[in-house]
Enzyme design. Structure first.
Site, PDB file in Angstrom:
ATOM      1  N   SER A 244       4.655   2.526   8.066  1.00  0.00           N
ATOM      2  CA  SER A 244       4.312   1.466   7.117  1.00  0.00           C
ATOM      3  C   SER A 244       5.524   0.984   6.340  1.00  0.00           C
ATOM      4  CB  SER A 244       3.267   1.960   6.120  1.00  0.00           C
ATOM      5  OG  SER A 244       1.979   1.638   6.544  1.00  0.00           O
TER       6      SER A 244
ATOM      7  N   HIS B  27       0.811  -1.215   0.000  1.00  0.00           N
ATOM      8  CA  HIS B  27       0.000   0.000   0.000  1.00  0.00           C
ATOM      9  C   HIS B  27       0.849   1.272   0.000  1.00  0.00           C
ATOM     10  CE1 HIS B  27       0.406  -0.146   4.524  1.00  0.00           C
ATOM     11  NE2 HIS B  27       0.401   1.170   4.369  1.00  0.00           N
TER      12      HIS B  27
ATOM     13  N   ASP C  80      -0.018  -7.541   1.249  1.00  0.00           N
ATOM     14  CA  ASP C  80       0.483  -6.186   1.466  1.00  0.00           C
ATOM     15  C   ASP C  80       2.009  -6.142   1.502  1.00  0.00           C
ATOM     16  OD1 ASP C  80       0.210  -3.456   1.723  1.00  0.00           O
ATOM     17  OD2 ASP C  80       0.007  -3.505   3.905  1.00  0.00           O
TER      18      ASP C  80
END
Length: 507
Positions: free
Chosen positions: A254, A152, A182
């Site tokens: 992230s 992402h 992911d």
């Protein structure tokens, strides 16, 4: 396999699972050490001789207090932090999540940083112009520039820039990204780069110390620590058995690494559970064992493959366990089987409860999703299935998850009549026109639901297909099954295009 759950943007205002992209990365130094020692200090003073006194009773020497030492993360931060990178992406409005930006007044040291991320609040409420920017983190896994991050982070990116801790910047190529797990793999043109050692996430223990390095809200080289709260958490569609921690993870973390106390990467920080978009004590990381498996496929072929079995499954609660005479509420309950799927070819049926796959126990239905999806098409799966009160072994050759699902088969037509009083149901057979319009060839139409069935969620208009895995085409069959039931029964209901099991307690 379909499972419930959703991931929304980091800006979500309600309780949600949030992706945590938008930041930079580096190394930092922090030390935690606590030593508890008994300290004795006495002052001698001259005194005049005193008359002899009776000797005092002997006193046992006090045992020294135990020493408690917290882990020292300074070595991990200073050594392995060099291999953690900042990832900046540029693209259209579908570029990676930009995070929940705080209100920053002009003149604040961070004002310029947040302005560059095109937050609409910096444009007087106007829509941010294209291009837009996003940011995240990653870490180097090979000296020639292979980098792991979240899918992402780079989703929709037209341009990806990687910044090292020594401030050098490189244009990165996205070798591949796998949205299901992911995980994304990047490559930069550089040599002799520092790398992080990779550990084994399957050896993690609940309560074990872990550390994250990232740039929450652009605050570079931030080190946060905590403990493993749980392992094997099933979120979203259940493909990834997430590591849950209480490490502070925010937008910008992230794609960054999660280290154990040996300085080995055991996970990739990916999501948070939040009401505000910021950290609230629940953080989730992709196990490094999963990430490496996906990375190897992407490096070799440019994409990742996932297997499928071809079933829809539900959680097995206590009511279902009672209905199917299971010794514990564990397993994945098969609600429907895809036509032409590996499951149908292997002989799986609605009402089967899958308890083990290749010897691995299936406690939650998410365990099945993870094991199957992380396998490759063509691999064989040995299933231990609970059917009609006993375990049977079923072998299946897994298919490709990219294959389109086909409509589930329908049973043959049978006659039925109304009844089902013990359940609180008024039943009637399907009319020919109903069979043609709905595509349902067998079952009993539920005209009214009351009592136990209504409380369990059965609705008028549903079609009763089976009870405890046994197809019912007449009231006599319903009465026969109900006469043998004790605490609860599992009704297979056709509602619209979906088949679902509903547990009904009757005793």
């Amino acid at each position: 396999m379909r499972n419930e759950g959703a991931v929304t943007a980091i800006t979500a205002k309600r309780l949600t699972l949030a992706l945590c992209a938008a930041g930079v990365i580096g190394g930092a130094v922090g030390a935690l050490a606590v030593n508890h020692n008994n300290v004795a200090a006495e002052t001698a003073a001259a005194a005049a001789p005193a008359p002899a006194a009776a000797p005092a009773p002997a006193v046992a020497a006090a045992a020294p207090a135990a020493t408690v030492t917290l882990p020292d993360f300074t070595r991990i931060a200073s050594q392995n932090g060099k291999a953690v990178v900042n990832i900046r992406v540029m693209g259209g409005m579908k570029t990676a999540n930009r995070g929940n930006m705080p209100q920053i007044p002009p003149g604040h040291p961070l004002y310029e940083f947040f302005r560059q991320f095109q937050d609409p609040r910096f444009g007087g409420g106007r829509e941010a112009p294209a291009p837009v920017f996003g940011a995240g983190s990653g870490f180097i896994v090979s000296p020639d520039g292979v980098i792991l991050t979240n899918a992402h982070v780079v989703q929709g990116a037209d341009e990806v820039t990687v910044k090292l801790q020594d401030r050098r910047e490189f244009r990165a190529k996205v070798l591949g990204a796998d949205p299901r797990t992911d995980v994304a793999v990047l490559k930069i043109d550089a040599k002799n780069l520092p790398t992080v050692p990779l550990g084994q996430s399957r050896s993690l223990l609940v309560g074990e110390w872990v550390l994250a390095i990232g740039s929450p809200y652009g605050l570079e080289s931030t080190v946060t620590a905590g403990v493993v709260s749980a392992t094997g958490r099933s979120l979203q569609d259940g493909v990834v058995p997430f590591i849950q921690t209480d490490v502070a993870v925010n937008p910008g973390n992230s794609g960054g690494p999660l280290f154990n106390t040996r300085g080995e990467v055991v996970g990739i920080n990916s999501q948070i559970y939040s009401q505000t978009g910021g950290y609230q004590g629940l953080s989730f990381a992709i196990p490094i064992d999963v990430a490496v498996k996906i990375k190897d496929q992407i490096v070799a072929t440019g994409k990742a493959q996932h297997a499928k079995l071809g079933v829809n499954v539900q959680e097995v609660g206590q009511a279902f366990a009672d209905s199917f005479r299971l010794d514990s509420p564990e397993g994945a309950l098969v609600s429907s089987v895809e036509r032409g799927s590996p499951a149908e070819r292997a002989g799986l049926k609605s009402g089967d409860v899958i308890r083990r796959v290749n010897g691995k126990p299936i406690v939650s239905y998410g365990d099945l999703s993870s094991i199957i999806a992380l396998s490759r098409p063509g691999e064989r799966a040995s299933l231990d299935v609970w059917r009609d009160g006993k375990l049977v072994r079923i072998d299946a050759t897994l298919g490709d998850a990219n294959e389109k699902a086909k409509r589930a088969p329908q049973e043959e037509l049978a006659q039925s009549s109304d009844g089902g009083a013990k359940l609180g149901l008024a039943l009637r057979p399907l009319e020919p026109i109903e069979r043609r319009q709905s595509g349902i060839a067998t079952g009993l139409v539920i005209e009214d639901a009351a009592g136990a069935a209504a409380m369990a969620g059965v609705e008028p208009g549903d079609v009763l297909i089976s009870i405890n895995g046994r197809p019912v085409n007449s009231v006599e069959q319903v009465r026969d099954v109900m006469g043998k039931a004790s605490k609860s029964v599992a009704l297979l209901i056709q509602r619209g295009d979906a088949k679902i099991f509903i547990p009904v307690r009757i005793g």
